[in-house]
Design an enzyme around this catalytic site. Structure first.
Site, PDB file in Angstrom:
ATOM      1  N   ARG A 176     -28.373   3.846  12.130  1.00  0.00           N
ATOM      2  CA  ARG A 176     -28.065   2.454  11.783  1.00  0.00           C
ATOM      3  C   ARG A 176     -26.624   2.068  12.121  1.00  0.00           C
ATOM      4  NH1 ARG A 176     -32.552   3.354  11.873  1.00  0.00           N
ATOM      5  NH2 ARG A 176     -34.179   2.947  10.335  1.00  0.00           N
ATOM      6  N   SER A 227     -34.976  -3.482   4.430  1.00  0.00           N
ATOM      7  CA  SER A 227     -34.267  -2.469   3.647  1.00  0.00           C
ATOM      8  C   SER A 227     -32.817  -2.898   3.438  1.00  0.00           C
ATOM      9  CB  SER A 227     -34.302  -1.117   4.362  1.00  0.00           C
ATOM     10  OG  SER A 227     -35.618  -0.630   4.464  1.00  0.00           O
ATOM     11  N   GLU A 297     -27.332  -1.758   4.663  1.00  0.00           N
ATOM     12  CA  GLU A 297     -27.655  -2.073   6.056  1.00  0.00           C
ATOM     13  C   GLU A 297     -27.305  -3.530   6.324  1.00  0.00           C
ATOM     14  OE1 GLU A 297     -31.455  -1.230   7.696  1.00  0.00           O
ATOM     15  OE2 GLU A 297     -31.692   0.659   6.623  1.00  0.00           O
TER      16      GLU A 297
END
Length: 307
Positions: A176, A227, A297
């Site tokens: 990520r 998420s 995130e």
């Protein structure tokens, strides 16, 4: 109402509009107005807008699908550019080369690739984002991620330099993460090298299975950003949050999803402040109970510096 500063070479359809609500351009459906807002339909229009913002010395940012953004209720200064109209892709079934503009929805590209017998993007069928956003965040699911198949991106700097190309190796990908998150670069397009020669029906079965899994294990019926936190590998953020009994916990209109604890949903009337407060609460509780700091995130814009 603010007056358009400086002189902008107006290309049809891209004259910046003042005080446009950004809630309509984020998947959480929250956020205040952009001081100036534009939605270009071509790379040339985008370059014109970026050059104008640079000349005016105003902040400039781009928004894709808005699925990984939390925008302050007070809104954002400067120019906010929506990339959603910059769509389009070319696929070569023989070589596996796929080129897509930054605003192309990644689920659409996943389906098109499968139909062409190109293996590699089946994991992306349920990702609620764009090609540009996927390359910046190294989006992933079902054991796959953007970096696995990306060959290069074409970018432009917010100072007007470019466009120029960066290879996958130059993007310094990790879980990520990418170099693109640290630089003032805007992705214009991406090139993928997929695996050609696969049976469409088999690929379609995989994409269908992946999409079914996501829609049955995640709260797709309510506004969310996907998420919220990165998984602190080898642990799972959702399990750490669920272990604290936070599923169903509410702050204003923001709720920790009863379906998946790593999702914060807007059950109606949520504000960005509600969601931001929930993110901070979860971080504090998980840190205290498990000794683990969860890192979002989601990118928070207009808030004070956060972890």
């Amino acid at each position: 109402m603010p007056t358009l500063p400086g002189r902008l070479t107006i290309v049809k359809g891209i004259k910046p509009q003042p005080l446009v609500s950004l809630a309509n351009f984020t998947s959480w459906r929250v956020g205040g107005p952009a001081e100036w807002f534009a939605s270009p339909s071509s790379v040339e229009e985008l370059q014109t807008l970026i050059a104008w913002a640079y000349e005016q010395k105003m902040p400039c940012r781009v928004i894709g699908a808005g699925s990984n953004l939390l925008i302050n209720d007070a809104g954002l200064p400067g120019l906010s550019i929506c990339m959603r109209k910059l769509q389009g892709s070319d696929l070569d079934p023989k070589t596996g080369i796929v080129e897509a503009l930054a605003g192309e929805p990644i689920p659409n590209l996943s389906k098109r690739a499968a139909k062409a017998g190109l293996h590699g993007l089946e994991w992306a069928v349920g990702i609620p984002g764009t090609v540009g956003g996927a390359t910046v965040m190294n989006a992933g699911a079902q054991g796959g991620c953007t970096a696995d198949w990306l060959e290069s991106v074409q970018v432009i700097d917010l100072n007007g330099e470019g466009p120029f190309e960066l290879s996958r190796q130059e993007l310094d990908y990790a879980y990520r993460k990418s170099l693109l998150q640290e630089k003032t670069l805007v992705v214009l397009s991406a090139r993928f090298r997929l695996d050609p020669g696969h049976d469409y029906k088999e690929l379609n079965q995989i994409t269908h299975k992946n999409l079914t899994h996501r829609t049955t294990t995640q709260p797709y019926q309510l506004p969310s950003c996907g998420s919220v936190f990165r998984n602190p590998e080898p642990l799972k953020a959702g399990r750490l949050i669920e272990a604290l009994g936070l599923k169903g916990h509410r702050i204003g209109g923001a709720e920790v999803s009863p379906i998946h604890a790593n999702f914060i949903v807007n059950i109606g009337g949520a504000t960005a402040a509600d969601i931001n407060q929930m993110i901070n609460l979860i971080q504090q509780r998980v840190q205290m109970a498990h000794g683990v700091m969860l890192h979002p995130e989601v990118k928070r814009l207009g808030f004070e510096a956060t972890a």
